[in-house]
Design a protein around this motif. Structure first.
Motif, mmCIF file in Angstrom:
data_model
loop_
_atom_site.group_PDB
_atom_site.id
_atom_site.type_symbol
_atom_site.label_atom_id
_atom_site.label_comp_id
_atom_site.label_asym_id
_atom_site.label_seq_id
_atom_site.Cartn_x
_atom_site.Cartn_y
_atom_site.Cartn_z
ATOM 1 N N GLN A 57 -9.682 3.630 -0.647
ATOM 2 C CA GLN A 57 -10.195 2.747 0.404
ATOM 3 C C GLN A 57 -9.652 1.331 0.226
ATOM 4 O O GLN A 57 -9.257 0.688 1.206
ATOM 5 C CB GLN A 57 -11.719 2.730 0.402
ATOM 6 C CG GLN A 57 -12.309 1.946 1.547
ATOM 7 C CD GLN A 57 -13.818 2.087 1.641
ATOM 8 O OE1 GLN A 57 -14.436 2.876 0.928
ATOM 9 N NE2 GLN A 57 -14.423 1.317 2.504
ATOM 10 N N GLU A 58 -9.581 0.856 -1.014
ATOM 11 C CA GLU A 58 -9.002 -0.472 -1.278
ATOM 12 C C GLU A 58 -7.536 -0.507 -0.837
ATOM 13 O O GLU A 58 -7.087 -1.490 -0.246
ATOM 14 C CB GLU A 58 -9.109 -0.820 -2.763
ATOM 15 C CG GLU A 58 -10.513 -1.127 -3.223
ATOM 16 C CD GLU A 58 -10.616 -1.292 -4.732
ATOM 17 O OE1 GLU A 58 -9.578 -1.349 -5.435
ATOM 18 O OE2 GLU A 58 -11.769 -1.352 -5.231
ATOM 19 N N GLY A 59 -6.802 0.559 -1.132
ATOM 20 C CA GLY A 59 -5.403 0.643 -0.723
ATOM 21 C C GLY A 59 -5.250 0.632 0.783
ATOM 22 O O GLY A 59 -4.373 -0.045 1.325
ATOM 23 N N GLU A 60 -6.108 1.365 1.470
ATOM 24 C CA GLU A 60 -6.044 1.414 2.930
ATOM 25 C C GLU A 60 -6.391 0.064 3.553
ATOM 26 O O GLU A 60 -5.799 -0.339 4.550
ATOM 27 C CB GLU A 60 -6.953 2.523 3.457
ATOM 28 C CG GLU A 60 -6.389 3.900 3.149
ATOM 29 C CD GLU A 60 -7.336 5.048 3.467
ATOM 30 O OE1 GLU A 60 -8.519 4.803 3.789
ATOM 31 O OE2 GLU A 60 -6.874 6.204 3.377
ATOM 32 N N GLU A 61 -7.345 -0.658 2.952
ATOM 33 C CA GLU A 61 -7.701 -1.988 3.447
ATOM 34 C C GLU A 61 -6.540 -2.967 3.258
ATOM 35 O O GLU A 61 -6.261 -3.787 4.132
ATOM 36 C CB GLU A 61 -8.961 -2.502 2.745
ATOM 37 C CG GLU A 61 -10.210 -1.763 3.177
ATOM 38 C CD GLU A 61 -11.429 -2.095 2.330
ATOM 39 O OE1 GLU A 61 -11.350 -2.993 1.454
ATOM 40 O OE2 GLU A 61 -12.475 -1.456 2.533
ATOM 41 N N LEU A 62 -5.862 -2.878 2.122
ATOM 42 C CA LEU A 62 -4.685 -3.703 1.862
ATOM 43 C C LEU A 62 -3.623 -3.442 2.934
ATOM 44 O O LEU A 62 -3.061 -4.369 3.519
ATOM 45 C CB LEU A 62 -4.125 -3.395 0.475
ATOM 46 C CG LEU A 62 -2.784 -4.033 0.125
ATOM 47 C CD1 LEU A 62 -2.991 -5.471 -0.335
ATOM 48 C CD2 LEU A 62 -2.091 -3.235 -0.960
ATOM 49 N N LEU A 63 -3.369 -2.169 3.200
ATOM 50 C CA LEU A 63 -2.359 -1.801 4.183
ATOM 51 C C LEU A 63 -2.732 -2.274 5.583
ATOM 52 O O LEU A 63 -1.865 -2.696 6.341
ATOM 53 C CB LEU A 63 -2.140 -0.288 4.175
ATOM 54 C CG LEU A 63 -1.539 0.288 2.902
ATOM 55 C CD1 LEU A 63 -1.448 1.799 3.013
ATOM 56 C CD2 LEU A 63 -0.199 -0.318 2.593
ATOM 57 N N LEU A 64 -3.999 -2.186 5.918
ATOM 58 C CA LEU A 64 -4.445 -2.603 7.254
ATOM 59 C C LEU A 64 -4.137 -4.075 7.495
ATOM 60 O O LEU A 64 -3.660 -4.448 8.577
ATOM 61 C CB LEU A 64 -5.940 -2.331 7.437
ATOM 62 C CG LEU A 64 -6.525 -2.687 8.803
ATOM 63 C CD1 LEU A 64 -5.823 -1.914 9.913
ATOM 64 C CD2 LEU A 64 -8.017 -2.419 8.827
ATOM 65 N N ALA A 65 -4.357 -4.911 6.496
ATOM 66 C CA ALA A 65 -4.085 -6.342 6.640
ATOM 67 C C ALA A 65 -2.591 -6.575 6.895
ATOM 68 O O ALA A 65 -2.216 -7.352 7.783
ATOM 69 C CB ALA A 65 -4.542 -7.090 5.395
ATOM 70 N N TYR A 66 -1.734 -5.898 6.142
ATOM 71 C CA TYR A 66 -0.292 -6.049 6.346
ATOM 72 C C TYR A 66 0.154 -5.433 7.677
ATOM 73 O O TYR A 66 1.035 -5.972 8.350
ATOM 74 C CB TYR A 66 0.488 -5.430 5.182
ATOM 75 C CG TYR A 66 0.447 -6.285 3.943
ATOM 76 C CD1 TYR A 66 1.078 -7.521 3.912
ATOM 77 C CD2 TYR A 66 -0.223 -5.863 2.806
ATOM 78 C CE1 TYR A 66 1.049 -8.318 2.779
ATOM 79 C CE2 TYR A 66 -0.256 -6.654 1.659
ATOM 80 C CZ TYR A 66 0.384 -7.888 1.654
ATOM 81 O OH TYR A 66 0.351 -8.668 0.530
ATOM 82 N N LYS A 67 -0.453 -4.326 8.048
ATOM 83 C CA LYS A 67 -0.105 -3.670 9.309
ATOM 84 C C LYS A 67 -0.393 -4.602 10.487
ATOM 85 O O LYS A 67 0.414 -4.725 11.410
ATOM 86 C CB LYS A 67 -0.896 -2.366 9.437
ATOM 87 C CG LYS A 67 -0.519 -1.518 10.627
ATOM 88 C CD LYS A 67 -1.262 -0.194 10.599
ATOM 89 C CE LYS A 67 -0.867 0.687 11.757
ATOM 90 N NZ LYS A 67 -1.553 1.987 11.736
#
Length: 142
Positions: A57-67
């Motif tokens: 979930q932390e990884g997905e949140e990181l990716l969402l910000a960059y996306k």
């Protein structure tokens, strides 16, 4: 030779911003699609399912910000977060997504430190199905 599909491997390190910015600029310049990737690596230690879920979930949140940053700049972007060995996962995704270029950082470990911690960038350089751009750790500080 132009790049149409750029895979950028990111983690939670502060230096990741520089890696992302380089990949984003290349994607804009080349009118390329961007795949933003994060790999959660637990190594060989035993892990509880709740810990896997939390780290993913932390990884997905990181990716969402960059996306969102890429979308704001008009870049076609996808994101993927996986659990596994980062080097192998990057190469596998590059092959299945048919990436033209992989962009990733290198922290600059040498000697025994590199042996102990492994080197994702070294694995990718030797096994990638496409071109690879590695940003050296020292370049992050300039």
């Amino acid at each position: 030779m132009g790049f149409k599909k750029i895979l950028v491997a990111l983690d939670a390190a502060p230096e990741t911003q520089v890696v992302f910015e380089e990949a984003l600029e290349l994607a804009k310049k080349e009118s390329a699609s961007l795949m933003i990737f994060n790999c959660v690596d637990f190594g060989s230690k035993l892990t509880f399912p709740s810990e896997i879920k939390e780290k993913t979930q932390e990884g997905e949140e990181l990716l969402l910000a960059y996306k969102e940053k890429a979308q704001e700049q008009g870049v076609t972007v996808e994101s993927v977060c996986r659990v596994g060995d980062p080097g192998k996962s990057i190469c596998n995704l590059a092959q299945s997504w048919k990436a033209d270029l992989i962009v990733l950082g290198r922290r600059g470990f040498r000697g025994i430190t590199e042996v102990l911690f492994g080197s994702v960038s070294s694995h990718v350089l030797h096994n990638a199905p496409c071109s690879v751009l590695v940003l050296q750790g020292g370049a992050f500080n300039s």
